[in-house]
Design an enzyme around this catalytic site. Structure first.
Site, short mmCIF file in Angstrom:
data_model
loop_
_atom_site.label_atom_id
_atom_site.label_comp_id
_atom_site.label_asym_id
_atom_site.label_seq_id
_atom_site.Cartn_x
_atom_site.Cartn_y
_atom_site.Cartn_z
N SER A 175 30.81 -49.26 6.49
CA SER A 175 29.37 -49.08 6.31
C SER A 175 28.68 -50.37 5.86
CB SER A 175 29.13 -47.94 5.32
OG SER A 175 27.78 -47.57 5.31
N ASP A 332 21.66 -49.76 8.20
CA ASP A 332 22.78 -50.55 7.70
C ASP A 332 23.79 -50.77 8.84
OD1 ASP A 332 23.91 -47.99 7.81
OD2 ASP A 332 24.98 -48.18 5.92
N ASP A 336 24.19 -45.43 9.45
CA ASP A 336 24.09 -44.09 8.86
C ASP A 336 23.10 -44.04 7.70
OD1 ASP A 336 25.63 -45.41 6.95
OD2 ASP A 336 27.07 -43.77 6.68
N ARG A 337 22.55 -45.20 7.32
CA ARG A 337 21.57 -45.22 6.22
C ARG A 337 20.33 -45.98 6.68
NH1 ARG A 337 23.67 -46.69 0.67
NH2 ARG A 337 23.61 -48.76 1.52
#
Length: 622
Positions: A175, A332, A336-337
Site C-alpha cells: 500500500s 495511494d 485503496d485510499r
C-alpha cells in the site's frame, strides 16, 4: 514457524564449516540456504554467516511473519520475517493447505492473484514476481488461478473474488508503506480480508509445510498452465459498470466546467481512475505527469503516503493552480485510499483529513439514498460503519436521521466482514470508513477503495458547485447541523517493542496494580476501554463489546469534557498512534474554543501517558 525456522534434518557437513555455535540458528541457516533459490537473498544470508553477524542472522531467521491489520507486511529482503520469494511460497503453501481443508470445491472455484508495482533490485524481489510464485504454488497443485496480466488496484482483488466466486485471493502490496516494504494481503470467499480464526489457522498450516514443494518455484507456470486465466478485462468492465450504481448526477457531471487533478503517487491508480471518471460521465482528470507512471522508488515524494498532507501533494497542487483546477484527488500507490485537497477563496489549499472526508461522504451517501429510495424503504434498515478510532460524526448523523451506526476494531478487515454479515441479513449499507483515508462507498467492494471514492468526491464537488458551495463550506454546514467533531491524529515512532509494552503496561497499572488512570493532567476520565485485555469500565460487566485483540495494544479514554482519545500500536509500522476527537453538540458552535480544548488535552495525553522524552519516542516529522 517455530523458533528459528522449523523442524528438519540439519546437514551437519554444511554446518561443520559454518557453525554459529547455536544449534537453533544453525538449523535456520541450513534451511534457508537449502530452500532459497533466489540468488540475491541467498547471498545476503551467506554474507552474514561469513561475516559472523549472528545477531542479525537470528533477527532475520528466528521469527516468522504474522498477520496484522493488513495481512503480512514487512521489508523486502532475506529472512523468515521478511517478504521475499521463499516466505511468499511458504505462505501460499500454508494457504493451499488450509483452503483444501475448508473447501471441497477449491479446485473448481479457483483463487485470485493481483499485485502492485513495488520492487527491490538488491533482493531481486518485485510484486509481480511474488505474485507469479503465489500462482505457481497453486497451479502446481491443479488449482485454477485468476492471475491479472498487469498491475491492478487492491480493491480489484476482493471484487474479483466475489465476482468470480473464487474461494479466496491474494494481493501483493504494501500500500502506502515506504519503498523498502512489501506485503501479502489475503481475502476470503466473502470478499473481505481474513480475520480470526482464519489468520491463526493459516499460520499453523504455514508452519506445517515450510519446505518448498516440487513446482512451487516454477514461476513460468503462469505463462504455460491451462489452469491460469487472466480476469483483467472482465473484472475491469464489471467493476466500472457496478460503479454506476453510486452515480446519481450524471447529467451534471457531463456538463460541469470543474476541473480535477489526479495523482496516483507512482502507483497503479492512473488508468483506473481515468476509467472511473469516464463511467460517471466526467472528462478525465488531469494527471500529474511526474507521478502518473509506476515507479517502485517513489522518486518525487519523501514517503508515498498521501495522508501526510500538503508536503507530499506539492506537485499536484502546483499543477492544479496552473490548470485552474479547484479539486485534487490523490490515490495511494495501490489505489485503496484517497486524499482530497480543495483550493479556498484566499488561494490556499485545504487538505481534508480522513474524518472530514467521512463527514462529507456520510452526508452525501445518505442524501443520495433518501432522494432515490423507494417509498416503502425503511431508514432503520440502513447502516453506516466506522472503525473505533475514527470520528464519531457518522454516529451523530445516524442519531438525527434514524439509520444505524456501528463501530468495529481498527482495520478494514473488520468492516468488510461485518458489512457482509449485514448484507446477508437483508440490511442496506451505504458507507464505511477508517480515519486513515480509507473509504467504502456502496458495497460492490467490501474493502476500502480509492478509485470509487475519487469519482464520488468529484460528483459531490460538481453537485455542490451548482449550489454555489465548496466542499469546505458544506463540511461546516454538516458540523453545524450535527455537531462539530474536531479530531487530531498523529503518531510517534518507536523501534523498541519492550518500550511500547512498558508504556501500555504502565497505563494498566497507573496509580496501583491493575488500575487505570482516573485523570490525565487536569482532565477527568469517565471511562476506559482496553481492547488488548477486553476491559471496558462503561459496561455493566466491565467487558468490552468489541472483540479482544491481544496481539496489539489499544486503550481508549472517554473524558468528561466530551473528548474521546485512543492510544494504539500500528498493525503495519513501528508507531504508537494517538487519536483524539472532541464531539460537540450542535449548539456548541464555537470551533476555536473546541480546538483549543482538544489541543490542551492532547498535550496532557502525550506528557502524562506517552512521556516521549523519557521513553525515547521519535516525534512525527512535520
Amino acid at each position: 514457524m517455530g523458533e528459528c525456522g522449523a523442524p528438519g534434518d540439519v546437514n551437519s557437513n554444511v554446518l561443520v564449516a559454518r557453525s554459529t555455535g547455536d544449534a537453533q540458528l544453525d538449523k535456520a541457516v541450513w534451511q534457508w540456504l537449502s530452500w532459497d533459490k533466489n540468488q540475491k537473498t541467498k547471498e545476503q544470508i551467506e554474507s552474514l554467516l561469513q561475516s559472523g553477524k549472528h545477531k542479525e542472522l537470528r533477527d532475520r531467521l528466528c521469527c516468522r511473519l504474522t498477520f496484522g491489520t493488513a495481512g503480512l507486511r514487512s521489508a523486502m529482503g532475506a529472512g523468515f520475517c521478511y517478504i521475499n520469494d521463499l516466505t511468499v511460497i511458504q505462505s501460499t503453501q500454508g494457504i493451499y493447505k488450509y483452503l483444501e481443508r475448508c473447501f471441497s470445491d477449491f479446485k473448481q472455484r479457483g483463487f485470485v492473484v493481483g499485485y502492485d508495482t513495488r520492487g527491490q533490485v538488491t533482493s531481486n524481489c518485485s510484486s509481480k514476481k511474488l505474485a507469479k510464485l503465489t500462482a505457481a504454488v497453486l497451479l502446481a497443485k491443479d488449482v485454477p488461478v485468476y492471475f491479472f496480466s498487469t498491475y491492478v488496484p487492491t480493491p480489484f482483488v476482493p471484487y474479483a473474488v466475489q465476482e468470480l466466486k473464487a474461494v479466496a485471493g491474494v494481493m501483493i502490496t504494501a500500500s502506502h508503506n515506504r519503498k523498502e516494504d512489501n506485503g501479502y494481503k489475503v481475502y476470503w470467499e466473502n470478499g473481505a480480508q481474513i480475520t480470526s480464526p482464519h489468520d491463526k489457522e493459516i499460520i499453523k498450516c504455514i508452519e506445517e509445510c515450510v519446505e518448498p514443494w516440487n513446482g512451487s518455484w516454477n514461476e513460468n507456470l503462469v505463462d504455460t498452465s491451462p489452469l491460469r486465466q487472466d480476469p483483467l478485462k472482465k473484472i475491469c468492465d464489471c467493476y466500472m459498470e457496478d460503479l454506476k450504481k453510486i452515480c446519481y448526477h450524471r447529467e451534471l457531471n457531463v456538463q460541469t466546467n470543474l476541473k480535477f487533478v489526479h495523482t496516483s503517487f507512482h502507483g497503479v491508480g492512473h488508468d483506473y481512475v481515468q476509467l472511473a471518471f469516464k463511467a460517471f460521465g466526467f472528462q478525465p482528470p488531469i494527471p500529474v505527469p511526474e507521478q502518473k507512471d509506476p515507479d517502485p522508488d517513489f522518486s518525487t515524494v519523501k514517503c508515498p503516503n498521501p495522508e501526510e498532507g500538503e508536503s507530499v501533494l506539492e506537485l499536484s497542487l502546483r499543477l492544479a493552480e496552473k490548470e485552474n483546477a479547484k479539486v485534487v484527488v490523490a490515490t495511494d500507490p495501490d489505489a485503496d485510499r484517497l486524499a482530497v485537497a480543495e483550493q479556498q477563496e484566499n488561494g490556499c489549499w485545504k487538505v481534508f483529513t480522513g474524518n472530514e472526508l467521512a463527514a462529507l461522504f456520510g452526508w452525501w451517501m445518505f442524501s443520495c439514498w433518501k432522494e432515490n429510495c423507494s417509498e416503502d424503504a425503511d431508514v432503520k434498515n440502513v447502516y453506516m460503519l466506522a472503525t473505533t478510532v475514527s470520528s464519531k460524526i457518522l454516529r451523530a448523523i445516524a442519531l438525527k436521521e434514524g439509520f444505524h451506526f456501528e463501530e468495529t476494531l481498527p482495520g478494514f478487515k473488520w468492516i468488510g466482514s461485518r458489512v457482509k454479515d449485514l448484507l446477508d441479513n437483508g440490511k442496506e449499507v451505504l458507507f464505511a470508513f477508517e480515519e486513515s483515508i480509507g473509504f467504502m462507498c456502496g458495497t460492490s467492494v467490501l474493502d476500502k477503495d480509492g478509485v470509487s471514492a475519487a469519482v464520488v468526491i468529484a460528483e459531490m464537488a460538481t453537485y455542490l458547485e451548482v449550489k454555489n458551495l465548496t466542499l469546505a463550506q458544506k463540511l461546516i454546514e454538516i458540523y453545524e447541523t450535527y455537531g462539530y467533531h474536531i479530531s487530531k491524529t498523529s503518531y510517534f515512532l518507536c523501534y523498541d517493542p519492550p518500550t511500547i509494552k512498558r508504556i501500555f503496561e504502565k497505563l494498566r497499572n497507573f496509580d496501583s496494580p491493575q488500575s487505570y488512570p482516573k485523570f490525565c493532567g487536569i482532565y477527568n476520565i469517565l471511562h476506559v476501554r482496553d481492547i488488548t485485555t477486553g476491559y471496558d469500565s462503561s459496561q455493566p460487566n466491565k467487558k468490552s463489546v468489541l472483540p479482544v485483540s491481544k496481539s496489539s495494544q489499544m486503550i481508549t479514554f472517554t473524558f468528561q469534557n466530551g473528548c474521546v482519545a485512543t492510544l494504539r500500536t500500528s498493525g503495519t509500522e513501528p508507531k504508537i498512534k494517538y487519536y483524539a476527537e472532541m464531539c460537540a453538540l450542535p449548539e456548541q458552535s464555537d470551533r476555536t474554543v473546541l480546538e483549543e480544548e482538544l489541543q490542551k488535552l492532547i498535550e496532557a495525553l502525550i506528557e502524562n501517558f506517552l512521556e516521549p522524552d523519557k521513553n525515547g519516542l521519535i516525534w512525527r516529522s512535520a
